[in-house]
Design an enzyme around this catalytic site. Sequence first.
Site, PDB file in Angstrom:
ATOM      1  CD  GLN A  47      43.743  36.679  44.510  1.00  0.00           C
ATOM      2  OE1 GLN A  47      42.956  36.535  45.131  1.00  0.00           O
ATOM      3  NE2 GLN A  47      43.989  37.897  43.666  1.00  0.00           N
ATOM      4  CB  SER A  92      45.180  39.267  51.327  1.00  0.00           C
ATOM      5  OG  SER A  92      44.484  39.851  50.372  1.00  0.00           O
ATOM      6  CD  GLU A 127      40.154  38.982  43.422  1.00  0.00           C
ATOM      7  OE1 GLU A 127      40.020  38.311  44.460  1.00  0.00           O
ATOM      8  OE2 GLU A 127      41.129  39.693  43.352  1.00  0.00           O
ATOM      9  CD  GLU A 162      35.411  50.006  53.637  1.00  0.00           C
ATOM     10  OE1 GLU A 162      34.463  49.820  54.160  1.00  0.00           O
ATOM     11  OE2 GLU A 162      35.790  48.843  52.776  1.00  0.00           O
TER      12      GLU A 162
END
Length: 418
Positions: A135, A138, A255, A388
């Site tokens: 993946q 990020s 995911e 978060e």
Amino acid sequence: MSGPTTSPKDGAAAARSGGTDATALDADALRRRVADLLTTHDPATTDRLDFLRARFDAGLAWIHFPEGLGGLGAPRALQQVVDQALEAGGAPDNAPRRIGIGLGMAAPTLLRHGTDAQRRRFLRPLWTGEEVWCQLFSEPGAGSDLAALATRATRDGEGDGWIVDGQKVWTSQAHLARWGILLARTDPDLPKHRGITYFVCDMTDPGVDVRPLRQITGEAEFNEVFLTGVRIPDTHRLGGVGEGWQVARTTLMNERVAIGGARVPRESGMIGLVADTWRRQPELRTHDLHQRLLKLWVDAEAARLTAERLGRQLALGQPGPEGSGMKLAFARLNQEISGLEVELLAEEGLGYDDWTLTRPELVDFTGRDAGYRYLRAKGNSIEGGTSEVLLNIIAERVLGLPPEPRTDKDAAWKDLPR
């Protein structure tokens, strides 16, 4: 072929269609199909890969997928009937943990947003494990705020394709992968969520440079990936140009279910390890540790039962934001349980001598010592979406609370501070 020929709704409908009458596929009918497969491909004499290919072609890989794509258009809830019958017959599995990114993230996205040609090209070798996936989401400057990603994809002036330049980070199994699901910015003049496109990236392209990232455990389970002039044909685009965020949401929801919503037996995983230590070594017990263990055991059991409910919901359609709650609970429990284990073992729990740099295929929580589990669990609240961010998703999409103020929502990405 310049782009997808089916919409998300079409993809979901396809999973329920096919030449086989799905209403006739009850548990007994599926067991008969398994028996036929075992008769024609005896696991004792059939090559493992040949057996897995035959299973896929028989529609017994993931039975809720369409015919021709490893399924029969049958209810997903009946998959366990097939799996149990195959296991009883001595059939090999497809090493699901090794190819978890492909199974849990790439496959549902391909099914929902891919073209017929993309599904037929990618799904079979993905399921059999012939091709590992990673993946590429990020980035160093776009982790929790994934939509701020800066990797660029520009039109290839020499053909019908794209040229990609940028950097990705925290990429599991990039050193093993044949393909990567990739998000790249195709229009910097649009707001950050609208100028992104979703691609399938060839990890063998000469412009792909995979480098190990050493972690606190001493391992290099993750990687950073540098993309320099990587060529991607337009036929490897999923969804429309600029619609990558909508496609990525399918990946991200799956995911989080894959990480935190796995269906497991009672007292499995890390809580089982600690409970076993507690029973075997009564000299370690104190009243305070006993109370903490009881609370965590109850929390782990509640999370397990919630995962069962989520699994049933998933069997009826696409996963929702509730998967974020399961992933959040999974991270918190793993960290608290691993901390309790270290305290329970006292001096023994502080020992950790496996600092040799290795590049494992799998994360192994159960086959290592308490020190490893304590260190590795720190990553659970980061990978697959930070805790978060998940709290925000739960607040807004599950509880219906007002969203946080977002001053950059309508600003062009190129004008945002970085």
